[in-house]
Structure formats: structure tokens, C-alpha cells
Design a protein around this motif. Structure first.
Motif, PDB file in Angstrom:
ATOM      1  N   ALA A 208     -74.562 -27.614 -34.625  1.00  0.00           N
ATOM      2  CA  ALA A 208     -75.345 -26.563 -34.148  1.00  0.00           C
ATOM      3  C   ALA A 208     -75.031 -25.180 -33.908  1.00  0.00           C
ATOM      4  CB  ALA A 208     -75.983 -27.052 -32.857  1.00  0.00           C
ATOM      5  N   GLN A 209     -73.625 -24.958 -33.236  1.00  0.00           N
ATOM      6  CA  GLN A 209     -73.046 -23.624 -33.077  1.00  0.00           C
ATOM      7  C   GLN A 209     -72.825 -22.933 -34.485  1.00  0.00           C
ATOM      8  OE1 GLN A 209     -71.949 -22.686 -29.681  1.00  0.00           O
ATOM      9  NE2 GLN A 209     -72.489 -20.729 -31.129  1.00  0.00           N
ATOM     10  N   ARG A 210     -72.258 -23.831 -35.542  1.00  0.00           N
ATOM     11  CA  ARG A 210     -72.239 -23.103 -37.074  1.00  0.00           C
ATOM     12  C   ARG A 210     -73.668 -22.647 -37.364  1.00  0.00           C
ATOM     13  NH1 ARG A 210     -69.877 -27.206 -39.156  1.00  0.00           N
ATOM     14  NH2 ARG A 210     -71.622 -28.123 -40.126  1.00  0.00           N
ATOM     15  N   ALA A 211     -74.734 -23.420 -36.970  1.00  0.00           N
ATOM     16  CA  ALA A 211     -75.852 -22.997 -37.627  1.00  0.00           C
ATOM     17  C   ALA A 211     -76.432 -21.507 -36.877  1.00  0.00           C
ATOM     18  CB  ALA A 211     -76.838 -24.013 -37.173  1.00  0.00           C
ATOM     19  N   VAL A 212     -76.147 -21.307 -35.584  1.00  0.00           N
ATOM     20  CA  VAL A 212     -76.838 -20.357 -34.757  1.00  0.00           C
ATOM     21  C   VAL A 212     -75.938 -19.140 -35.217  1.00  0.00           C
ATOM     22  CG1 VAL A 212     -78.053 -21.488 -33.263  1.00  0.00           C
ATOM     23  CG2 VAL A 212     -75.535 -20.876 -32.621  1.00  0.00           C
ATOM     24  N   ASN A 213     -74.679 -19.393 -35.576  1.00  0.00           N
ATOM     25  CA  ASN A 213     -73.901 -18.199 -35.918  1.00  0.00           C
ATOM     26  C   ASN A 213     -73.971 -17.738 -37.465  1.00  0.00           C
ATOM     27  OD1 ASN A 213     -72.011 -18.675 -33.579  1.00  0.00           O
ATOM     28  ND2 ASN A 213     -70.614 -19.879 -34.549  1.00  0.00           N
ATOM     29  N   MET A 214     -74.566 -18.560 -38.093  1.00  0.00           N
ATOM     30  CA  MET A 214     -74.891 -18.158 -39.266  1.00  0.00           C
ATOM     31  C   MET A 214     -76.242 -17.526 -39.511  1.00  0.00           C
ATOM     32  SD  MET A 214     -73.916 -21.849 -41.589  1.00  0.00           S
ATOM     33  CE  MET A 214     -74.592 -21.403 -42.963  1.00  0.00           C
ATOM     34  N   ASP A 215     -77.180 -17.922 -38.483  1.00  0.00           N
ATOM     35  CA  ASP A 215     -78.450 -17.353 -38.635  1.00  0.00           C
ATOM     36  C   ASP A 215     -78.956 -17.290 -36.965  1.00  0.00           C
ATOM     37  OD1 ASP A 215     -80.977 -16.410 -38.630  1.00  0.00           O
ATOM     38  OD2 ASP A 215     -81.739 -18.060 -39.899  1.00  0.00           O
ATOM     39  N   PRO A 216     -78.727 -16.173 -36.106  1.00  0.00           N
ATOM     40  CA  PRO A 216     -79.013 -16.144 -34.830  1.00  0.00           C
ATOM     41  C   PRO A 216     -80.315 -16.178 -34.735  1.00  0.00           C
ATOM     42  CG  PRO A 216     -77.348 -14.264 -35.694  1.00  0.00           C
ATOM     43  CD  PRO A 216     -77.911 -14.956 -36.734  1.00  0.00           C
ATOM     44  N   ALA A 217     -81.121 -16.156 -35.621  1.00  0.00           N
ATOM     45  CA  ALA A 217     -82.831 -16.334 -35.350  1.00  0.00           C
ATOM     46  C   ALA A 217     -83.325 -17.774 -35.571  1.00  0.00           C
ATOM     47  CB  ALA A 217     -83.523 -15.145 -36.148  1.00  0.00           C
ATOM     48  N   LEU A 218     -82.495 -18.716 -35.914  1.00  0.00           N
ATOM     49  CA  LEU A 218     -82.820 -19.796 -36.255  1.00  0.00           C
ATOM     50  C   LEU A 218     -83.271 -20.644 -34.987  1.00  0.00           C
ATOM     51  CD1 LEU A 218     -83.172 -22.102 -38.627  1.00  0.00           C
ATOM     52  CD2 LEU A 218     -80.939 -22.813 -38.186  1.00  0.00           C
ATOM     53  N   VAL A 219     -84.448 -20.863 -34.872  1.00  0.00           N
ATOM     54  CA  VAL A 219     -85.078 -21.465 -33.731  1.00  0.00           C
ATOM     55  C   VAL A 219     -84.677 -22.883 -33.766  1.00  0.00           C
ATOM     56  CG1 VAL A 219     -87.126 -22.262 -32.501  1.00  0.00           C
ATOM     57  CG2 VAL A 219     -87.220 -20.031 -33.374  1.00  0.00           C
ATOM     58  N   SER A 220     -84.623 -23.734 -34.749  1.00  0.00           N
ATOM     59  CA  SER A 220     -84.176 -25.180 -34.524  1.00  0.00           C
ATOM     60  C   SER A 220     -82.708 -25.315 -34.159  1.00  0.00           C
ATOM     61  CB  SER A 220     -84.658 -25.778 -35.915  1.00  0.00           C
ATOM     62  OG  SER A 220     -83.578 -25.170 -37.063  1.00  0.00           O
ATOM     63  N   GLY A 221     -82.137 -24.231 -34.716  1.00  0.00           N
ATOM     64  CA  GLY A 221     -80.498 -24.373 -34.425  1.00  0.00           C
ATOM     65  C   GLY A 221     -80.414 -24.054 -32.930  1.00  0.00           C
ATOM     66  N   TRP A 222     -80.924 -23.130 -32.355  1.00  0.00           N
ATOM     67  CA  TRP A 222     -80.590 -23.013 -30.810  1.00  0.00           C
ATOM     68  C   TRP A 222     -81.322 -24.125 -30.044  1.00  0.00           C
ATOM     69  CZ3 TRP A 222     -77.298 -19.729 -29.175  1.00  0.00           C
ATOM     70  CH2 TRP A 222     -77.164 -18.563 -29.997  1.00  0.00           C
ATOM     71  N   ASN A 223     -82.351 -24.822 -30.704  1.00  0.00           N
ATOM     72  CA  ASN A 223     -82.970 -25.753 -29.820  1.00  0.00           C
ATOM     73  C   ASN A 223     -82.195 -27.189 -29.774  1.00  0.00           C
ATOM     74  OD1 ASN A 223     -85.461 -27.313 -28.698  1.00  0.00           O
ATOM     75  ND2 ASN A 223     -85.454 -28.390 -30.348  1.00  0.00           N
ATOM     76  N   ASN A 224     -81.555 -27.256 -30.971  1.00  0.00           N
ATOM     77  CA  ASN A 224     -80.772 -28.507 -31.321  1.00  0.00           C
ATOM     78  C   ASN A 224     -79.331 -28.292 -30.382  1.00  0.00           C
ATOM     79  OD1 ASN A 224     -82.551 -29.829 -32.961  1.00  0.00           O
ATOM     80  ND2 ASN A 224     -81.558 -29.041 -34.660  1.00  0.00           N
ATOM     81  N   LEU A 225     -78.863 -27.063 -30.400  1.00  0.00           N
ATOM     82  CA  LEU A 225     -77.615 -26.856 -29.813  1.00  0.00           C
ATOM     83  C   LEU A 225     -77.884 -27.003 -28.260  1.00  0.00           C
ATOM     84  CD1 LEU A 225     -74.602 -25.879 -29.469  1.00  0.00           C
ATOM     85  CD2 LEU A 225     -75.385 -23.635 -29.719  1.00  0.00           C
ATOM     86  N   GLY A 226     -79.221 -26.515 -27.850  1.00  0.00           N
ATOM     87  CA  GLY A 226     -79.548 -26.881 -26.459  1.00  0.00           C
ATOM     88  C   GLY A 226     -79.546 -28.234 -25.924  1.00  0.00           C
ATOM     89  N   ILE A 227     -80.306 -29.065 -26.875  1.00  0.00           N
ATOM     90  CA  ILE A 227     -80.344 -30.373 -26.402  1.00  0.00           C
ATOM     91  C   ILE A 227     -78.942 -30.983 -26.380  1.00  0.00           C
ATOM     92  CG2 ILE A 227     -81.230 -32.649 -27.133  1.00  0.00           C
ATOM     93  CD1 ILE A 227     -83.591 -30.931 -28.572  1.00  0.00           C
ATOM     94  N   LEU A 228     -78.121 -30.922 -27.185  1.00  0.00           N
ATOM     95  CA  LEU A 228     -76.771 -31.303 -27.434  1.00  0.00           C
ATOM     96  C   LEU A 228     -76.061 -30.707 -26.191  1.00  0.00           C
ATOM     97  CD1 LEU A 228     -76.133 -30.888 -31.307  1.00  0.00           C
ATOM     98  CD2 LEU A 228     -75.591 -32.934 -30.064  1.00  0.00           C
ATOM     99  N   GLN A 229     -76.095 -29.434 -25.839  1.00  0.00           N
ATOM    100  CA  GLN A 229     -75.335 -28.929 -24.561  1.00  0.00           C
ATOM    101  C   GLN A 229     -75.859 -29.743 -23.495  1.00  0.00           C
ATOM    102  OE1 GLN A 229     -72.525 -27.432 -24.869  1.00  0.00           O
ATOM    103  NE2 GLN A 229     -72.876 -25.373 -26.051  1.00  0.00           N
ATOM    104  N   GLN A 230     -76.989 -30.091 -23.279  1.00  0.00           N
ATOM    105  CA  GLN A 230     -77.722 -30.781 -22.312  1.00  0.00           C
ATOM    106  C   GLN A 230     -76.954 -32.166 -22.223  1.00  0.00           C
ATOM    107  OE1 GLN A 230     -81.847 -32.787 -22.332  1.00  0.00           O
ATOM    108  NE2 GLN A 230     -82.213 -30.847 -21.856  1.00  0.00           N
TER     109      GLN A 230
END
Length: 700
Positions: free
Chosen positions: A104-126
């Protein structure tokens, strides 16, 4: 992506992929898979084809294959960010949290506007316990897409784990405002409302979630949690039975069933279900903690400590309570220094945790300006935003702290608040309780007792210590279990279970005729002994110190003619005060309201007066707590003689007995006899008026 050097059939790679995705989106899985496989045959490792096959494998429940395809797809240099985002979610579902966070971190680094990436990263951090990082991710999701209900729901879950129930509730309600038919938000709101003590509303939202999605696992789990929280374990099991119909081996459901069974004192069965959850998900922190609690209830200290340690070390939300549970277990085992060190370690990991400070309150003697007092008071400033069980615990801890420093007014303000909140979590009818106790006395008359005497199982192994809670039962058990021929087993539910298996009590006793009486009474006695014998550790006597067994005191000699009963008595107001100022681990429903406490005590006195007219003196001994305090050796010798044993001086050194003590008096019985508890109610009389009025006792 651009076309490639080779093409499947008459189409180039791009055309084949476009058609494959079109077929998949149209629900034509076979055509989609055929085209994807043709692409891979022409270009092994083609990432878009692998991604599609991964989505298909996931949809058909083959999570391992789905992850394998996604991993390969993400290796491609120009693989889109969404592929890593999808891999992250699949890893989360598989429990591969570290890999999921990385993807997920790789996904948002590649595309900082990727909503699903930030969402999945947030759930995983949770799920890995990094709640502040989760909050930041999910707030970014809402900033990018404020109208997405799922994002508000997910952020609510993180706020809940941060202890901010107000913000969590606002998020869930915003999610429902955006989509009133959103079952997950209804389910999560149910869990939150339950934690705040709003059980009726919580149950309503859980059932709404089930109606919207009859296969939403969390909704059934949250409904079960609501029922457990309001002391309805049987109702919780019914909710889990509905879940079992379509998810019979769901790990969280197994853990929930174990928790419900624990509330019913079915500890062996609870342990079995919690271990089954671990077998399916070895890194399930909640399952390890539930195993630890079940082992603790069964007296298996070292095994329990190991599972508490595993729960504390695993990702998830159990670490704080697991570390506190481990420290409390060490307290029960009489390992005071280790317990204090364990509490210190827990506070080092969770600085300022009021939950941990409250848990260690019984180990401490507070002084004025104690930093724990200030910290717990500050924590309560946001009281309505805190989980109800935590609020209750902190109120009782502060009540104890203020008693230590001599501030009765503040102490009883906290006891009243904590008791009121605790009382809101269960139903209790004083009149119904009194009627039940009176019916038992009316059934076991001296005449019926005489007719049924001598027919049960004649074992002399059991020694029952009965009475009101906080009346000295633990002290008496500690004294007599210090004898080398006696094992103290603590507060057992064995008699209640044996009696319940016979049918509705006292109705089944009334129905016994001369032909059936002996077999029935023996069966009940044998059932009890089968549960207790393994606890005796090879000694001839085992102590069952369940105070509430006074209700069955007239039945005990009928089912176990060789058993002995010791009734612990103490000053009525001192007894009731000790009950009122203690947050019990088990449910003592009469003790959280001074009037109800007084009414229960009066019925208890009436019942014990009846048993005095029924029970034979050679099987029934009454011991005054105050007499033990004033003459330890004399009373100890009297009890040992009553048991038919030779005197042993170890009984005078009861405070050095290192057996497990699982009662509210755990810390007191680790000390030599002290007299400060005698008559202590008098200096607090101004705060006890409702109790004194019921007991018809004048304040000094």
C-alpha cells in the motif's frame, strides 16, 4: 499499455486485454480467463493479464492464487499503482499485514492521488496498531473523496481504536447519512454504542446491518458483543448460532463463542473454541488473549502468561489489555514484585493509560498528590467519549485512591458514578431475587431435609465456604488451605452447573419421590465431584469458596452428605460497604446500588437463619470474621477441628500461601491479619444512608 511483439490470435495484446476486462466486467468469467491466459501464453509475466487473473481468483475465493498473481504483476516496471493497492488489500485479508503495508505504501508513493491506496494503507495501519498513521491516511482519503461513505466508516474505526468515541460516532453517522443502507456502518455503530452502554440502540443497529446483509459476519459478532456486554451470554450464543449457519469456522466467531462461554463459566469449552481460532489464524492476538483468559480461569498460570505475552507481541488492538491481564494474573498468583514490574512495562509501552493505572490500583496505596490520581481524573474529563467498561474501572480505582488519602466525599462520588454506570449494563429485580430465595427455603423444610438425608453421594472431599461476598470467605479459605491436606480451589461454578443440569431448582427437588430421590441426589453429587476432583491435587479435601453457594446450603448435605459447610459472617454494614466499593470480576448484580444491596443482605440473613434450623451442627460451622481477626489461632484451630484434621502451624502463616487467589480480596490475604477493616463503615456513614435505612441501622 502499448501493444507487444506478439499477439494472441488475430488480436494484439492490448486488444485482447481490453476484451478480457470487458468480459470480466460483464460477468463473463470464462471468456475473460481464456483471453488472459492467451495473453500470458504470448507474453509470460504480462502484468495486466496477471492482475485480471488475480482479481478473478480473489472473486472465486482462491486468495493464495490471487496474491501469487498480484505479486507477479507488481514486479513489472510499469505496473500501475492500483495493482499494488489491490495486492495490499489481499494481503490484509490473508493476514500478511507487513507485506500489505509495504504494498500500500508503494501504491501511494507511485500515485499520491490514489484514493484506494490511501484507504487500504489506512486500514492496514489500523490493523497493525499504528492508529495515528491510520488516521492521517484515512483523513487524506476523505479530503480526496468526501462523499465516499466507506472512507468515513473506516476513519470511524480508527477513531474508535484511538479512544475517541465521539469522533468515531460522528464518522459512522456521516457514513449512514451518505448511505442509509450501508450495513457495515450500522454494524460498526452498533459496536460503538455498545461500548458506551447504549445497548438497546446498539442491538437495533446490529440487527439492521443483518437485515441489510444477512451474511455480514461483523454484524453478528457485534450483536453478540452487545449481548455479552449486558450480561446475556445465552442471547450472544444465539446470535453466533445464526452466524454459524453460513460461516461455521470463522476465527472471530470462534473467539466470540469462547468469550460467551466464559461468561457462562464453561471454561474448558471456551478454551477449546479459542484454540480452534488460533489453529486457523496463529497470529490472531484476540484469540491468544481469550485463550489466556480461559487458562487463567482454569488456574493454569504459566500457560496463560505465555498466551498473554503472545497477544501483547502480535499486531492488533489487544496489546494494552493483554499486558494488563498478565500483570493481574501475576497479582493473583501472589507474585507482587513481578506484577508491579509488569504494570510498569505496560505503562512504558502505553504511557498515561488510565486502563492500566486502574488495573493496578489494588496493588497500590495512594498518597496525596499521587500522579496516578491526576492522570485518571484527567482521563475522565472526556468520560462520555471513553468505552463504558474503562470508565467504570477508572471510577472504582479513583474511589479506592481517595479512600486511601482520606477523602470520603470524592471517593463516594466516584463509587456512585461507577456503580450507576455498571448497574446500567444488566437487569436485576430485587423482588424476584427475594421470591426465589424464599421459595428455596419453603422447599427445603426441616421435614423434607430429614426425609432426604443420607441419600446422596457420601464424599467427605468438599469443603464449602459460603456467605456474602467480602465477608471473610477468602481469608477463611486461605487459612484452611494452608493445611497440607487441603487444597483451595477458589470460587467454583461447579455446584451451580450440577444443580442446573437436574432441571429448574427447587422444582426438581419437590418432584422427588421415595423411589427416585436416591438416584437423583447421587447423580447431582457425582456430577459436582466429577468437576471438582481434578482440582484437589491428590489431597483429601478441596475447598469451594463460592460465596453465593449459601443459596444451596440446604441442598449440599442432601447431594453430598459427607461435605462440610463453613459460613463466613461479618458486620453487616462493613460487608455491604466492602461490596459497594469493589468492582467485581464476576457479576454481583445486587452490589451496585445501596438500596438493592441492603435488600439483598436482608434476604441473605433470612435465608441463613432458615438454614440454621435445618443443617446438622456436625456439617455446618459459622465463623465470625471479627473473631478471626481478634483470635486467629483459636478460630483457625476450631475450623481445622471441624474438618476432622490434625492441627498444623502452617495455618497461622496463611499469608505466605502462594496458591492462586482469584477474588476481590486477593491482596488482603497476602498480608498478616490486620484490624483496620473492623467497623470501618462508621467514618463513611454519611454516604451510606440508603443502605443503613434498609438495614435499619442508626448512623453513629
Amino acid at each position: 499499455m502499448s501493444s507487444t511483439p506478439s499477439s494472441p490470435g488475430s488480436m494484439n495484446i492490448q486488444e485482447a486485454l481490453s476484451k478480457a476486462y470487458a468480459h470480466w466486467n460483464a460477468g463473463q468469467a470464462d471468456q475473460a480467463e481464456m483471453l488472459a491466459q492467451r495473453v500470458l501464453a504470448a507474453w509470460p509475466g504480462q502484468p495486466d493479464a496477471l492482475h485480471l487473473l488475480g482479481l478473478m481468483a480473489h472473486a472465486y475465493g482462491n486468495l493464495d492464487l490471487a496474491i501469487s498473481h498480484l505479486r507477479q504483476a507488481c514486479l513489472a516496471p510499469r505496473a500501475p499503482a492500483v495493482y499494488s493497492s489491490n495486492l495490499a488489500e489481499m494481503c490484509r485479508q490473508k493476514g500478511l499485514l507487513a507485506e500489505g503495508v509495504e504494498a500500500a505504501q508503494r501504491a501511494v508513493n507511485m500515485d499520491p492521488a490514489l484514493v484506494s491506496g490511501w484507504n487500504n494503507l489506512g486500514i492496514l495501519q489500523q490493523e497493525t496498531g499504528r492508529f495515528e498513521e491510520s488516521r492521517q491516511c484515512l483523513e487524506r482519503v476523505i479530503a480526496l473523496n468526501p462523499g465516499w461513505p466507506e472512507a468515513h466508516n473506516n476513519l470511524g474505526n480508527t477513531w474508535r481504536r484511538l479512544g475517541r468515541m465521539d469522533r468515531a460516532e460522528a464518522c459512522y453517522r456521516q457514513a449512514l447519512a451518505l448511505n442509509p443502507s450501508y450495513p457495515e456502518a450500522h454494524s460498526n455503530l452498533a459496536y460503538l454504542l455498545s461500548s458506551k452502554g447504549n445497548f438497546d440502540d446498539a442491538a437495533k443497529h446490529a440487527r439492521e446491518a443483518i437485515d441489510l446483509n444477512p451474511q455480514l459476519v461483523d454484524a453478528y459478532l457485534n450483536l453478540a458483543e452487545v449481548e455479552i456486554s449486558r450480561q446475556r451470554a445465552d442471547a450472544a450464543l444465539r446470535a453466533l448460532d445464526m452466524l454459524n449457519a453460513f460461516a461455521p469456522r470463522h476465527p472471530a466467531a470462534l473467539v466470540a463463542r469462547a468469550k460467551a462461554l466464559k461468561h457462562l463459566d464453561h471454561n474448558e469449552e471456551a478454551l477449546e473454541f479459542a484454540r480452534a481460532a488460533i489453529a486457523l489464524t496463529p497470529d490472531n492476538a484476540d484469540a491468544h488473549q481469550t485463550v489466556a483468559q480461559s487458562l487463567q480461569d482454569l488456574g493454569r498460570t504459566e500457560d496463560a502468561l505465555r498466551h498473554y505475552a503472545q497477544a501483547a507481541a502480535l499486531p492488533g488492538i489487544s496489546a494494552e489489555t493483554a499486558m494488563a491481564g498478565s500483570a493481574l494474573l501475576l497479582t493473583e498468583a501472589g507474585r507482587r514484585d513481578e506484577a508491579l514490574a509488569a504494570f510498569d512495562a505496560a505503562l512504558e509501552r502505553f504511557p498515561g493509560s488510565a486502563v492500566i493505572m486502574a488495573a493496578r490500583s489494588d496493588l497500590r496505596t495512594y498518597s496525596a498528590n499521587d500522579p496516578d490520581i491526576a492522570a485518571m481524573e484527567a482521563w475522565l474529563v472526556d468520560g462520555d467519549h471513553r468505552p463504558l467498561p474503562d470508565r467504570i474501572g477508572v471510577h472504582f480505582a479513583l474511589g479506592k485512591a481517595y479512600l486511601d488519602v482520606g477523602d470520603s466525599a470524592r471517593a463516594f462520588a466516584h463509587f456512585e458514578a461507577g456503580s450507576r454506570q455498571k448497574r446500567s449494563t444488566f437487569d436485576h429485580d430485587s423482588a424476584k431475587t427475594a421470591a426465589t430465595m424464599q421459595a428455596i427455603c419453603a422447599t427445603i423444610t426441616p421435614e423434607r431435609f430429614a426425609r432426604l438425608s443420607g441419600l446422596g453421594e457420601p464424599s467427605s472431599m468438599p469443603v464449602f465456604i459460603i456467605g456474602m461476598p467480602r465477608s471473610g470467605t477468602t481469608l477463611i479459605e486461605q487459612i484452611i488451605s494452608s493445611h497440607p491436606l487441603v487444597t483451595g480451589a477458589g470460587e467454583l461454578s461447579a455446584l451451580r452447573h450440577a444443580v442446573d443440569r437436574m432441571g429448574e431448582f427447587p422444582d426438581w427437588l419437590v418432584k422427588l419421590d421415595d423411589a427416585s430421590a436416591s438416584a437423583a441426589l447421587k447423580r447431582c453429587g457425582e456430577d459436582y465431584l466429577s468437576r471438582v476432583k481434578p482440582l484437589a491435587q491428590g489431597r483429601p479435601h478441596v475447598v469451594d469458596k463460592m460465596p453465593g453457594n449459601f443459596v444451596h446450603a440446604g441442598l449440599i448435605p442432601l447431594v453430598l452428605p459427607g461435605a462440610r459447610i463453613i459460613h463466613a459472617r461479618r458486620d453487616p454494614v462493613d460487608t455491604c460497604l466492602s461490596c459497594y466499593t469493589k468492582l467485581f470480576g464476576g457479576l454481583q448484580p445486587f452490589s451496585y446500588d445501596l438500596t438493592e444491596l441492603g435488600l439483598f443482605y436482608r434476604e441473605y440473613e433470612r435465608m441463613m437463619a432458615h438454614w440454621r434450623s435445618v443443617l446438622p451442627a456436625e456439617r455446618f460451622l459459622e465463623v465470625e470474621y471479627e473473631a478471626v481477626v481478634d483470635d486467629l489461632e483459636g478460630e483457625a484451630r476450631r475450623m481445622i477441628e471441624f474438618l476432622g484434621l490434625q492441627w498444623d502451624d502452617a495455618c497461622l502463616s496463611f499469608h505466605t500461601n502462594q496458591r492462586i487467589v482469584r477474588t476481590a480480596s486477593v491482596n488482603q490475604v497476602r498480608k498478616p491479619i490486620y484490624r483496620t477493616s473492623k467497623g470501618r463503615w462508621q467514618k463513611h456513614a454519611a454516604y451510606l444512608k440508603p443502605l443503613l435505612d434498609v438495614l435499619e441501622i442508626e448512623a453513629p
